[in-house]
Structures are given as structure tokens and as C-alpha cells.
Design a protein around this motif. Sequence first.
Motif, mmCIF file in Angstrom:
data_model
loop_
_atom_site.group_PDB
_atom_site.id
_atom_site.type_symbol
_atom_site.label_atom_id
_atom_site.label_comp_id
_atom_site.label_asym_id
_atom_site.label_seq_id
_atom_site.Cartn_x
_atom_site.Cartn_y
_atom_site.Cartn_z
ATOM 1 N N PRO A 168 60.894 32.967 -0.546
ATOM 2 C CA PRO A 168 61.253 31.556 -0.352
ATOM 3 C C PRO A 168 60.666 31.008 0.942
ATOM 4 O O PRO A 168 60.299 29.841 1.023
ATOM 5 C CB PRO A 168 62.785 31.557 -0.308
ATOM 6 N N SER A 169 60.553 31.814 1.941
ATOM 7 C CA SER A 169 59.989 31.372 3.214
ATOM 8 C C SER A 169 58.528 30.959 3.043
ATOM 9 O O SER A 169 58.100 29.932 3.549
ATOM 10 C CB SER A 169 60.127 32.503 4.230
ATOM 11 N N LYS A 170 57.745 31.746 2.282
ATOM 12 C CA LYS A 170 56.349 31.402 2.030
ATOM 13 C C LYS A 170 56.261 30.141 1.170
ATOM 14 O O LYS A 170 55.423 29.277 1.400
ATOM 15 C CB LYS A 170 55.623 32.568 1.332
ATOM 16 N N THR A 171 57.118 30.026 0.193
ATOM 17 C CA THR A 171 57.131 28.843 -0.677
ATOM 18 C C THR A 171 57.457 27.604 0.146
ATOM 19 O O THR A 171 56.820 26.564 0.001
ATOM 20 C CB THR A 171 58.161 29.026 -1.812
ATOM 21 N N TRP A 172 58.479 27.722 0.983
ATOM 22 C CA TRP A 172 58.858 26.578 1.835
ATOM 23 C C TRP A 172 57.715 26.197 2.772
ATOM 24 O O TRP A 172 57.416 25.016 2.963
ATOM 25 C CB TRP A 172 60.119 26.878 2.620
ATOM 26 N N ARG A 173 57.057 27.171 3.370
ATOM 27 C CA ARG A 173 55.924 26.887 4.258
ATOM 28 C C ARG A 173 54.814 26.148 3.513
ATOM 29 O O ARG A 173 54.240 25.193 4.012
ATOM 30 C CB ARG A 173 55.375 28.182 4.860
ATOM 31 N N SER A 174 54.533 26.576 2.305
ATOM 32 C CA SER A 174 53.501 25.935 1.496
ATOM 33 C C SER A 174 53.892 24.482 1.182
ATOM 34 O O SER A 174 53.070 23.577 1.298
ATOM 35 C CB SER A 174 53.309 26.740 0.213
ATOM 36 N N GLU A 232 53.598 22.373 4.396
ATOM 37 C CA GLU A 232 52.198 22.071 4.705
ATOM 38 C C GLU A 232 51.672 20.961 3.803
ATOM 39 O O GLU A 232 50.988 20.041 4.265
ATOM 40 C CB GLU A 232 51.336 23.328 4.574
ATOM 41 N N ASN A 233 52.000 21.031 2.513
ATOM 42 C CA ASN A 233 51.556 19.988 1.577
ATOM 43 C C ASN A 233 52.180 18.644 1.912
ATOM 44 O O ASN A 233 51.512 17.603 1.842
ATOM 45 C CB ASN A 233 51.880 20.385 0.141
ATOM 46 N N LEU A 234 53.447 18.633 2.252
ATOM 47 C CA LEU A 234 54.116 17.389 2.638
ATOM 48 C C LEU A 234 53.492 16.782 3.897
ATOM 49 O O LEU A 234 53.298 15.563 3.988
ATOM 50 C CB LEU A 234 55.617 17.605 2.841
ATOM 51 N N ILE A 235 53.160 17.622 4.852
ATOM 52 C CA ILE A 235 52.513 17.144 6.084
ATOM 53 C C ILE A 235 51.147 16.546 5.763
ATOM 54 O O ILE A 235 50.795 15.476 6.256
ATOM 55 C CB ILE A 235 52.404 18.282 7.126
#
Length: 190
Positions: free
Chosen positions: A14-20, A23-26
Motif C-alpha cells: 500500500p505504501s508503494k501504491t500510495w506513493r505512485s 506522484e500522479n496527483l502532483i
Amino acid sequence: MTSQETDVKQATAPSKTWRSWRENLILVAIALFLALFIRTFIAEPRYIPSDSMLPTLHTGDRLVVEKVSYHFHPPITGDIIVFQPPAELQRRGYPKDQAFIKRVIGIPGEIISVVRGKVYINGQALSENYIAEPANQPFSPVQVPADKFFVMGDNRNDSNDSRYWGFLPQQNIIGRATFRFWPLDRIGFI
């Protein structure tokens, strides 16, 4: 694989998914900011809604209007500008956010007149190879006030311009039409 390793793997997924996602939102936020910044301060697309600028511009043409150059110098005779309607046009029912497009004919201090279909600036006939036809009615000499401009459509006999509603205040100018990007068969600089 031990249960401890499985727990660690599940915790990092979940941490990797959240980071992805973050990043996309940014990236989307940055793209939106840049698009709004460019449209507000640098350039924007515009659509030609009428025949008032024939033969130079046709109904349906799509243009790029640049907004930077007039921060460094005022418009000059011959520039094709996009502007918000002045107070007189707003009194006649045009909304403030409706954009108009016309050619600058007179700059501050100049005397403009129309005699026998020819436009005169300070008594000198203006060479106009871009008009649809000569103006069919005379216009008595007027002097363009400071911080205002005299604008006319290239389709002189079908143009709602300074001859009918007066001078254009400089603060109403949105920018200068520079490039036609549609239709493709007439793409190019204006």
C-alpha cells in the motif's frame, strides 16, 4: 517465506501504491497550474465568431492570442488585437467577458478619418491591402485620446467597430492575435 516477511511485503505494497498515486496527483496539479498560468498570462486560444475580419480571418478560425508583448510596448497600427468590449458596447448589451477582434488603425494622438472609402491617418491615406472592400460611408476626423485606440474590422461594411462605439481603452486589450492553428489549410502566422 516466513509470516514476518509476508507481513512486511503486504505493509510496503500500500505504501508503494500510495506513493505512485501521490506522484500522479502532483503531476496533474502541476500540469493544471501550468495550463492556467499560460492561459492567464502568456497565450490563449480564441475562436472567430463573425465575418467582421474577412478576408484576413474567417468565421470559425482558431487563433493563438499572445498576452506578453503589450506589457513592453503598446499596440501599433496594423496589429490585430483581441479585447473586452468597452463601456459603450456593454451598455448596448454585450457581456463584459465577450471578446472582440479588430485591427488597430489609430494610436493615441493620431487623427483618423474616412473619405471616399479611404482611411486617413493625420491626413495621409492608409495603404490597406487586407480589407474586403472600402468603407461605404464617410467618417469625420477624430483625434485618438491618450491610452485609447481606434480599431476597425477588415470587413469595413460589416464591422461593429470604433466608428460606431468610440475609442478602445488600452486596459481592455487582452492580447495580439499571432497564429492561426485551425483550419489546417490556412495554418500560419497572421
